[in-house]
Design an enzyme around this catalytic site. Sequence first.
Site, PDB file in Angstrom:
ATOM      1  N   ASP A 107       0.759  -0.988   0.031  1.00 26.49           N
ATOM      2  CA  ASP A 107      -0.003   0.079  -0.062  1.00 26.49           C
ATOM      3  C   ASP A 107       0.883   1.320   0.013  1.00 26.49           C
ATOM      4  O   ASP A 107       1.721   1.454   0.722  1.00 26.49           O
ATOM      5  CB  ASP A 107      -0.908   0.013   1.416  1.00 26.49           C
ATOM      6  CG  ASP A 107      -1.854   1.137   1.250  1.00 26.49           C
ATOM      7  OD1 ASP A 107      -1.597   2.189   2.005  1.00 26.49           O
ATOM      8  OD2 ASP A 107      -2.912   1.210   0.564  1.00 26.49           O
ATOM      9  N   ASP A 112      -1.778   9.282 -10.856  1.00 24.28           N
ATOM     10  CA  ASP A 112      -1.752   8.039 -11.705  1.00 24.28           C
ATOM     11  C   ASP A 112      -0.314   7.873 -12.374  1.00 24.28           C
ATOM     12  O   ASP A 112      -0.150   6.556 -12.330  1.00 24.28           O
ATOM     13  CB  ASP A 112      -2.628   8.381 -13.107  1.00 24.28           C
ATOM     14  CG  ASP A 112      -3.970   8.497 -12.633  1.00 24.28           C
ATOM     15  OD1 ASP A 112      -4.598   7.930 -11.386  1.00 24.28           O
ATOM     16  OD2 ASP A 112      -4.823   8.928 -13.446  1.00 24.28           O
ATOM     17  N   GLU A 170      -4.375   2.296  -4.580  1.00 25.02           N
ATOM     18  CA  GLU A 170      -3.052   2.502  -4.379  1.00 25.02           C
ATOM     19  C   GLU A 170      -2.419   0.969  -3.932  1.00 25.02           C
ATOM     20  O   GLU A 170      -1.355   1.135  -3.348  1.00 25.02           O
ATOM     21  CB  GLU A 170      -2.346   3.692  -3.343  1.00 25.02           C
ATOM     22  CG  GLU A 170      -2.990   3.536  -2.019  1.00 25.02           C
ATOM     23  CD  GLU A 170      -4.091   4.138  -1.788  1.00 25.02           C
ATOM     24  OE1 GLU A 170      -4.437   4.608  -0.602  1.00 25.02           O
ATOM     25  OE2 GLU A 170      -5.190   4.471  -2.947  1.00 25.02           O
TER      26      GLU A 170
END
Length: 715
Positions: free
Chosen positions: A445, A462, A488
């Site tokens: 993460d 992005d 993410e």
Amino acid sequence: MTNVTEVPAPSNSNSQQYLTDSSQVLLGLLTLSDNCVAHPRTTDDDTGDVIARPALTSLLSALHYRDVATVEHARRVAMLALGMASQIGWEDRELKVLEVAALLHDIGKIGVPDSILFKPSSLSPEEAELMSLHYYIANDVLQAYHVDPEVLEIVSQCHEHYDRVGYDSQRVGSDVHMGARILAVADAYDSLATEQVYRKAKPHDEIMQILMLGAGTQFDGNIICSLSRWVEDGRVPTGMHLNSKGLLPSEVSEREFRGDSENAGALCHIFAYLHLLENLYDGFYLMNSDQRFVVWNRRAEDLLGHRPHHMLNNVWSNKTLGYCNEKGKPLADKKCPLFQALAERKPVTTTLPVRHRSGELVEVEVQTVPLIDSEGILKGVAEIFRNTSRQGGKSQQYRELKEAASRDSLTQTANRGEMERQLEQTLAEATNGQTAETFCVIFIDADHFKSINDDFGHTVGDDVLVELAKLLQNETYSGELVARYGGEEFVVICPATDLDQGYKRAERLRIAVSKLKIADLKGRKLTASLGIAVNEPGDTVTDLLSRADKALYEAKGAGRNTTRAYANKELDIQCQLENAQKEAKEAEAFMYKGTFHAVIASDMLVYKLAGFVDDYQSKILEVTPERVVMRLGNRGVIPGWGNHDGRRPVTIEVVIGKEEVQEPGKTRARAKRVEILVTISPVGWIRKKDVFQHRAAGVFKDLKSYFIADMDLSP
């Protein structure tokens, strides 16, 4: 199977008839295979034991006869592949295997029609689909030529994406051979560096940029880097892509390339027929007169689930093939189409169900063709399959759609659905195997990702995810699957990895992320938290992901940019610890603690406590020089504490501290002083806390009265 050797010759036994008669074309391929057996691979020449020298000469002669440019391309690709392999430490036989694979990787183009092979423009999707068959054809012929199995593996995989996402044959752990990864980069580099009829040759820097765009998906990023280092070291000759001369350590001469044009022409006809066979049918195999499989093509693998290395050189048996009757029961060997064809001494066509290796029944039409030479001797048998339940062919568009459905559109890693499918398959294989295999799941993460979107915008966010995905793909080992779980979060599936190995692997990824430099972040560092879990007996996909997610949650709770791991056993211990802590906390809320100092010698304390025990009829539970535990009071019919304390039982713990000597003051003489710590806890459950506290305060007061106390530190 009965070993039939004498069969009447076909009506037309002209030796040239094999050029148009399919059975005779396959007989020609089988004859080539028998010749290779008669001249096995040896270590007497520079081809080593990888391929028989006559076989290599024969194939290169046919390729030279068909298209000189393809031979030149093969030699340049071999030179590039050997250079990259040497850069990463390959030696001796490894290099020889790779060299042969590189020289022969395009051998299937011999069978591609002129209208496609020499088209002066880009291929249409349909033409590209037909062109792609040359990989299958190469595999068929190299099997028949008894080439080293490792060469087969490299040639069959060199056109597949490095991560294999979306391929029917993909499963986590079945990694693309390192030689295939090297060959894929070398092939792409030379294709881009060579002028084509529909575009100009590209310069080195532009080629490297194109290759790096495919790093982690189509190509192995580490191999691209080794190529870059090799070029930077100046080891690639200037203009090498224009050089048609041999640059190989074991150079094959032009004379050997040209070879015998008549034999080369005959080989071209065999290749052309195989192209037709691969295009029209869903699989075939070739068996020699010794009842052993000589060719088992890739489409047969897809149709029936049996891999070539499980079939080649093994004896025919319906236990392996799995022909069934209409009720799904296995046929006896002698009731299979093969024996009908041999009994009738001619080709037969049969429609029947076949048991796929996975257990699924597949309805097929099978053509069984005895391969008989001009003297009426059975040389072998071919069986050609058509899947009657198939709804149209698996076209290039189909594969592209399947791949798109398996990939995350932003990062080009596997998407969540593909990851769960792969994880379910890996878990099933680990569970159903003869020996349970441990594998690892890593949750990753990106820390504080919301603030990146807030501070720099979603476009930069992005870009950060794309860079993070590329890093994970480049840093993971071959055979490991990288997937975007959502937002993410990413997941890496690591086959054959225990918890300790997984932790080390995750730490390597965490450190790599922390060193990642992204220009758009303007100096801000990107970090990640990681959670790890391994499969345990009885696990489901949900169980395994839940443990990894819990570990990730703990990593974030520990301050982020850290790694945590959980196994089932550790979770049990953790739960026990958490429950014990909870119980201790709850019990502590119903404990009464007090401290006072007894102005008395420590050896006299025991007498004071004995007096309390006698007077209050207490029960001694434990006694040591430093600690006494006793029970006071009586249990009622109901163990709980009600509205009236009465004489409800309590446990009293008395801890005797160290003896201290008080210095004499103005009003007192020198005296000894001992700290007494008292803890009183209830026996039984409590409805009202204040009832117990009242009872405990009275007990503490009574106990203290038996000592000469000079200070009250009770609550």
